[in-house]
Design an enzyme around this catalytic site. Structure first.
Site, PDB file in Angstrom:
ATOM      1  N   THR A 110       0.541  -1.346   0.211  1.00 37.81           N
ATOM      2  CA  THR A 110       0.071   0.103   0.031  1.00 37.81           C
ATOM      3  C   THR A 110       0.942   1.047  -0.090  1.00 37.81           C
ATOM      4  O   THR A 110       0.488   2.235  -0.710  1.00 37.81           O
ATOM      5  CB  THR A 110      -0.777   0.103   1.175  1.00 37.81           C
ATOM      6  OG1 THR A 110      -1.873  -1.251   1.201  1.00 37.81           O
ATOM      7  CG2 THR A 110      -1.762   1.017   1.170  1.00 37.81           C
ATOM      8  N   THR A 186       2.252  -4.265   4.437  1.00 35.79           N
ATOM      9  CA  THR A 186       2.446  -4.484   5.775  1.00 35.79           C
ATOM     10  C   THR A 186       1.900  -5.919   6.261  1.00 35.79           C
ATOM     11  O   THR A 186       2.208  -6.595   7.172  1.00 35.79           O
ATOM     12  CB  THR A 186       0.939  -3.586   6.462  1.00 35.79           C
ATOM     13  OG1 THR A 186       0.062  -3.924   6.153  1.00 35.79           O
ATOM     14  CG2 THR A 186       1.724  -2.207   6.470  1.00 35.79           C
ATOM     15  N   ASP A 187       0.968  -6.742   5.291  1.00 38.69           N
ATOM     16  CA  ASP A 187       0.510  -7.925   5.606  1.00 38.69           C
ATOM     17  C   ASP A 187       1.535  -9.075   6.011  1.00 38.69           C
ATOM     18  O   ASP A 187       1.336  -9.719   6.919  1.00 38.69           O
ATOM     19  CB  ASP A 187      -0.342  -8.533   4.422  1.00 38.69           C
ATOM     20  CG  ASP A 187      -1.656  -7.783   4.151  1.00 38.69           C
ATOM     21  OD1 ASP A 187      -2.011  -6.758   4.758  1.00 38.69           O
ATOM     22  OD2 ASP A 187      -2.131  -8.161   3.113  1.00 38.69           O
ATOM     23  N   LYS A 265       1.939  -8.060  12.672  1.00 43.24           N
ATOM     24  CA  LYS A 265       0.954  -7.181  12.316  1.00 43.24           C
ATOM     25  C   LYS A 265      -0.190  -7.875  13.156  1.00 43.24           C
ATOM     26  O   LYS A 265      -0.546  -9.022  13.160  1.00 43.24           O
ATOM     27  CB  LYS A 265       0.451  -7.370  10.770  1.00 43.24           C
ATOM     28  CG  LYS A 265      -0.675  -6.480  10.521  1.00 43.24           C
ATOM     29  CD  LYS A 265      -0.771  -6.275   8.996  1.00 43.24           C
ATOM     30  CE  LYS A 265      -2.112  -5.595   8.383  1.00 43.24           C
ATOM     31  NZ  LYS A 265      -2.238  -5.200   7.083  1.00 43.24           N
TER      32      LYS A 265
HETATM   33  N1  ASP Z   1      -2.238  -5.893   1.150  1.00 44.49           N
HETATM   34  C1  ASP Z   1      -1.084  -5.218   1.280  1.00 44.49           C
HETATM   35  C2  ASP Z   1       0.165  -5.675   1.280  1.00 44.49           C
HETATM   36  O1  ASP Z   1       0.405  -6.155   2.405  1.00 44.49           O
HETATM   37  C3  ASP Z   1      -1.368  -4.213   2.473  1.00 44.49           C
HETATM   38  C4  ASP Z   1      -0.693  -3.287   2.907  1.00 44.49           C
HETATM   39  O2  ASP Z   1       0.466  -2.789   2.279  1.00 44.49           O
HETATM   40  O3  ASP Z   1      -0.764  -2.537   3.887  1.00 44.49           O
HETATM   41  O4  ASP Z   1       0.835  -5.691   0.496  1.00 44.49           O
END
Ligand code: ASP
Length: 465
Positions: A110, A186-187, A265
């Site tokens: 993201t 983040t995932d 997370k």
């Molecule tokens: N789905 C995204 C990822 O992990 C979520 C994010 O970046 O926060 O790539």
């Protein structure tokens, strides 16, 4: 329809176009929609070419998008017009000879995304150049060089990408950068942080992973704050470890630096989603000020030689135990050639009795089986109950307070480093090398919600009064 007409009603067809014509609105109009479900105000977005013909899509002021069925609309009122431009100019980053040098690697997620109005999806689209073009504060912190390695959401990161990333981190260290920032979804950031922690040992400079929960076209985006604080930690911070730098409290005050092997997370949508588990975070970073919360960290040392160990055995897995798990789940893994299994067990490290014969078969087939905890906090203690002792007797090795995902990554790495040497793997797995197992948990780690610190304190004071 002419091209011009197409553009004004971009992506809409049939009843939605009729509705827009009736109330004299087009895409990019700010509208007030009175519907049978209430009143909504927002920006009328273009639609995906593949979407249905029944819904208008509004981007509300909160940043969220909603779909409104055409036959629920009583009235559309045009309030204004604001064509969104999401192309951010790539800026030439100014160089200041007195500033430290930081390398930023982009992997996607993201933090490197924007909304694609054609498909309605969030797509990885920012080049790192655009990224710092949109956050000019970075130029006050350091000289930044960027390189886009991947453009993927982080569920697509895996061993293959870890190895590329580690090589690149090695290059940046050799080239003498004062710090490294890695933009990442983040995932699965905590998986990659663990992989880097084992594969890049004793780095001389900070390696700071950063992401964002909300894309930068949303008013509540955490992208800029996270990037600024992560870049500061890489350029000026004293801690030379693999860390995750993410939003601390919900009040936008500061970021927390988490050790790469203790972070996870913990919330699907909160910006303050990362938590240090089994410990407290390393430090707080707030617009150029740094407060250490722990003191047992590796400090920057340009004379320290980094140890890179690029290896990963892909035939390892993580099995999340549940009551009712059948032994054939374990048997199937063994039959399919898995060489190592990390179990996330219940309580102090348990699985049901039915599984025992399968664990025995796994051991006899030479498969290494390790135990971690679903509780995430606390230590595996298999001597407390008879059942725990029995599981130990089947050759299952307890991993103290190593987090399940970290244990999975460590096992893949350890088996890659020592193929066909289970004793060396066992030795490595049961020795802490990057803070992945600790002697004890701090008394305040579990209680302090980390990032909710001021809020929790206020709450407790109210309760105690
Ligand atoms: N789905 C995204 C990822 O992990 C979520 C994010 O970046 O926060 O790539």
């Amino acid at each position: 329809m002419s091209a011009a007409t197409d553009d004004r009603y971009k992506g809409y067809r049939g009843p939605c176009v009729e509705l827009m014509k009736r109330f004299d609105v087009t895409v990019w109009c700010e509208v007030r929609a009175d519907t049978t479900r209430g009143r909504f105000e927002g920006l009328l977005l273009p639609r995906s070419e593949t979407s249905d013909e029944d819904h208008l899509v509004l981007k509300l002021n909160s940043g969220y998008n909603i779909g409104i069925r055409h036959d629920t609309v009583r009235r559309l009122e045009r309030l204004g017009y604001r064509e969104a431009r999401y192309k951010i100019p790539e800026k030439e980053f100014p160089t200041d000879p007195t500033h430290p040098w930081v390398k930023l690697y982009g992997t996607g997620g993201t933090i490197a995304s924007r909304l694609d109005y054609r498909t309605g999806a969030v797509i990885p689209a920012f080049s790192p150049g655009e990224l710092y073009g949109s956050v000019p504060e970075l130029a006050d912190i350091c000289n930044l060089e960027t390189e886009k390695l991947f453009a993927v959401f982080s569920e697509n990161m895996g061993p293959e990408q870890y190895l590329v990333l580690v090589e690149k981190v090695g290059d940046a260290i050799r080239e003498g950068y004062n710090g490294i920032v890695i933009g990442h979804g983040t995932d699965t950031m905590h998986h990659t942080a663990a992989a880097l922690s084992f594969m890049v040992q004793r780095p001389p400079v900070p390696i700071v992973m950063v992401g964002s929960q909300r894309s930068s076209d949303r008013p509540s985006s955490d992208a800029a704050q996270n990037l600024i604080n992560a870049t500061w930690a890489a350029a000026h911070g004293p801690i030379a470890e693999v860390m995750v730098c993410m939003f601390g409290p919900t009040s936008d005050r500061y970021n927390l630096l988490h050790r790469g092997t203790r972070v996870r997370k913990m919330h699907s949508s909160y910006r303050s989603t990362f938590r240090t588990l089994g410990d407290i975070p390393l430090a707080m970073v707030e617009k150029g000020s740094f407060t250490a919360l722990k003191h047992d960290y590796l400090t920057r040392r340009t004379d320290r030689d980094v140890v890179l160990q690029l290896a990963f055995e892909e035939r390892v897995t993580l099995a999340y135990y549940y009551p009712g798990m059948q032994p054939d789940v374990i048997d199937a893994l063994v039959e399919r050639g898995y060489k190592g299994i990390v179990i996330a067990g219940t309580g102090l490290g348990h699985v049901n009795r039915k599984i025992y014969p399968a664990l025995e078969r796994a051991r006899d087939a030479g498969v290494l089986v390790y135990m971690t905890l679903q509780t995430l906090w606390g230590f595996v203690q298999m001597h407390v109950y008879e059942t725990g002792r029995e599981i130990l007797g089947l050759g299952v090795i307890p991993l103290a307070n190593m987090l399940p995902e970290v244990a999975y990554i460590k096992l893949g790495w350890a088996m890659g480093v020592h193929p066909d040497n289970p004793h060396a793997v066992r030795e490595l797995m049961t020795t802490a090398i990057a803070g992945e197992m600790t002697e004890r948990e701090p008394h305040d780690g579990y209680l302090i919600l980390q990032g909710g610190v001021p809020e929790v304190q206020e709450f407790l004071e109210r309760v105690w009064r």
